[in-house]
Design a protein around this motif. Sequence first.
Motif, mmCIF file in Angstrom:
data_model
loop_
_atom_site.group_PDB
_atom_site.id
_atom_site.type_symbol
_atom_site.label_atom_id
_atom_site.label_comp_id
_atom_site.label_asym_id
_atom_site.label_seq_id
_atom_site.Cartn_x
_atom_site.Cartn_y
_atom_site.Cartn_z
ATOM 1 N N ASP A 122 -1.197 6.117 4.230
ATOM 2 C CA ASP A 122 -0.643 7.375 4.699
ATOM 3 C C ASP A 122 0.158 7.125 5.976
ATOM 4 O O ASP A 122 -0.363 6.615 6.970
ATOM 5 N N MET A 123 1.428 7.488 5.948
ATOM 6 C CA MET A 123 2.296 7.218 7.085
ATOM 7 C C MET A 123 1.838 7.934 8.351
ATOM 8 O O MET A 123 2.106 7.469 9.471
ATOM 9 N N ALA A 124 1.168 9.048 8.190
ATOM 10 C CA ALA A 124 0.723 9.818 9.350
ATOM 11 C C ALA A 124 -0.359 9.100 10.140
ATOM 12 O O ALA A 124 -0.620 9.438 11.298
ATOM 13 N N SER A 125 -0.999 8.102 9.525
ATOM 14 C CA SER A 125 -2.077 7.383 10.211
ATOM 15 C C SER A 125 -1.933 5.861 10.131
ATOM 16 O O SER A 125 -2.805 5.137 10.595
ATOM 17 N N ASP A 126 -0.846 5.383 9.550
ATOM 18 C CA ASP A 126 -0.633 3.940 9.397
ATOM 19 C C ASP A 126 -0.503 3.287 10.774
ATOM 20 O O ASP A 126 0.382 3.647 11.562
ATOM 21 N N PRO A 127 -1.355 2.298 11.113
ATOM 22 C CA PRO A 127 -1.340 1.695 12.447
ATOM 23 C C PRO A 127 -0.291 0.602 12.638
ATOM 24 O O PRO A 127 -0.130 0.083 13.747
ATOM 25 N N ARG A 128 0.429 0.240 11.589
ATOM 26 C CA ARG A 128 1.400 -0.838 11.711
ATOM 27 C C ARG A 128 2.577 -0.440 12.612
ATOM 28 O O ARG A 128 2.808 0.746 12.844
ATOM 29 N N PRO A 129 3.345 -1.399 13.101
ATOM 30 C CA PRO A 129 4.530 -1.080 13.908
ATOM 31 C C PRO A 129 5.489 -0.174 13.149
ATOM 32 O O PRO A 129 5.572 -0.225 11.911
ATOM 33 N N LEU A 130 6.248 0.616 13.883
ATOM 34 C CA LEU A 130 7.149 1.613 13.310
ATOM 35 C C LEU A 130 8.073 1.011 12.258
ATOM 36 O O LEU A 130 8.187 1.545 11.146
ATOM 37 N N ALA A 181 9.276 19.340 -5.628
ATOM 38 C CA ALA A 181 8.409 18.219 -5.985
ATOM 39 C C ALA A 181 8.966 16.876 -5.550
ATOM 40 O O ALA A 181 8.214 15.905 -5.448
ATOM 41 N N GLY A 182 10.272 16.818 -5.269
ATOM 42 C CA GLY A 182 10.892 15.555 -4.914
ATOM 43 C C GLY A 182 11.359 15.481 -3.476
ATOM 44 O O GLY A 182 10.604 15.075 -2.580
ATOM 45 N N PRO A 183 12.624 15.857 -3.202
ATOM 46 C CA PRO A 183 13.174 15.737 -1.849
ATOM 47 C C PRO A 183 12.337 16.421 -0.768
ATOM 48 O O PRO A 183 12.164 15.864 0.325
ATOM 49 N N LYS A 184 11.822 17.594 -1.038
ATOM 50 C CA LYS A 184 11.038 18.293 -0.013
ATOM 51 C C LYS A 184 9.768 17.526 0.322
ATOM 52 O O LYS A 184 9.391 17.402 1.498
ATOM 53 N N ARG A 185 9.087 17.008 -0.694
ATOM 54 C CA ARG A 185 7.867 16.230 -0.453
ATOM 55 C C ARG A 185 8.164 14.990 0.389
ATOM 56 O O ARG A 185 7.393 14.620 1.281
ATOM 57 N N THR A 186 9.290 14.341 0.110
ATOM 58 C CA THR A 186 9.665 13.149 0.868
ATOM 59 C C THR A 186 9.963 13.503 2.322
ATOM 60 O O THR A 186 9.528 12.805 3.245
ATOM 61 N N ARG A 187 10.682 14.592 2.532
ATOM 62 C CA ARG A 187 10.992 15.004 3.904
ATOM 63 C C ARG A 187 9.728 15.373 4.671
ATOM 64 O O ARG A 187 9.606 15.056 5.859
ATOM 65 N N GLU A 188 8.808 16.032 4.010
ATOM 66 C CA GLU A 188 7.551 16.384 4.673
ATOM 67 C C GLU A 188 6.755 15.135 5.029
ATOM 68 O O GLU A 188 6.146 15.064 6.104
ATOM 69 N N GLN A 189 6.736 14.170 4.127
ATOM 70 C CA GLN A 189 6.038 12.909 4.372
ATOM 71 C C GLN A 189 6.608 12.205 5.605
ATOM 72 O O GLN A 189 5.868 11.734 6.473
ATOM 73 N N LEU A 190 7.927 12.148 5.706
ATOM 74 C CA LEU A 190 8.578 11.492 6.834
ATOM 75 C C LEU A 190 8.422 12.290 8.124
ATOM 76 O O LEU A 190 8.224 11.714 9.204
#
Length: 232
Positions: free
Chosen positions: A103-111, A155-164
């Motif tokens: 999950d990108m919201a909690s991924d500890p790796r460098p940006l 289901a597509g572009p909006k989900r991706t934008r929310e994820q980012l």
Amino acid sequence: MKITDQTAAALAEPDCPESDPSCWGKSAGRPRAADKEARLQALLHTAAELFLEKGYSKVSLEMIAREAHVAVRTIYVKFGGKAGLLNAVIENGRAHFFAGMTDMASDPRPLREVLEDFAVRFLELVSAPAFASLHRMVVAEAKTTPELAETFYEAGPKRTREQLTRFFNRPDVRAQMRADVPLDMLAIHLTSCLLGDNMVRMLFPPERQPTEAELRQQAIKGLDLFLRGVMG
């Protein structure tokens, strides 16, 4: 369209609502969860093939139910109708490319490492033949079938934008970005840098599929362009 005997057998038995007493006690000891997942995946696969082969507006739930060996009622109960089924098809396909990604919201790796992982998966998704066919279908039918375009976007572009956006909104990540770049523009700018003119190219059947190395190279170049413009 061909469905294997094993898949047909799994689909032949309709889902049985827990609230229906006539279903209680049936199939005791069977791996119901596995059976249901097999039926669900087969239904989504069948629906996807029909949508892409015939077009969204020309496919009925009755047609999908007949090919997938399920009851129309089952589709209504699970998805609420054709738009809900298409939404599930898109989400299922999207999940395939992002499976296993932290999950990108909690991924500890460098940006940069997190974004490069996303970038490669994202380009693999939008370069897939099925996605290109879906994109062409949406463009062709959006005016006459507004629910198609809306479902695709949700289901597509909006989900991706929310994820980012969730990723860019992390305090540690936001601190590395230019303060004058609005948060809601970061996701749009990143996907634009990654895609280049790919969305235009999707309108035409590609001569060949890009290789994994080519997609990674495109991801790195697009990410470099993005970071040069937004890093503080």
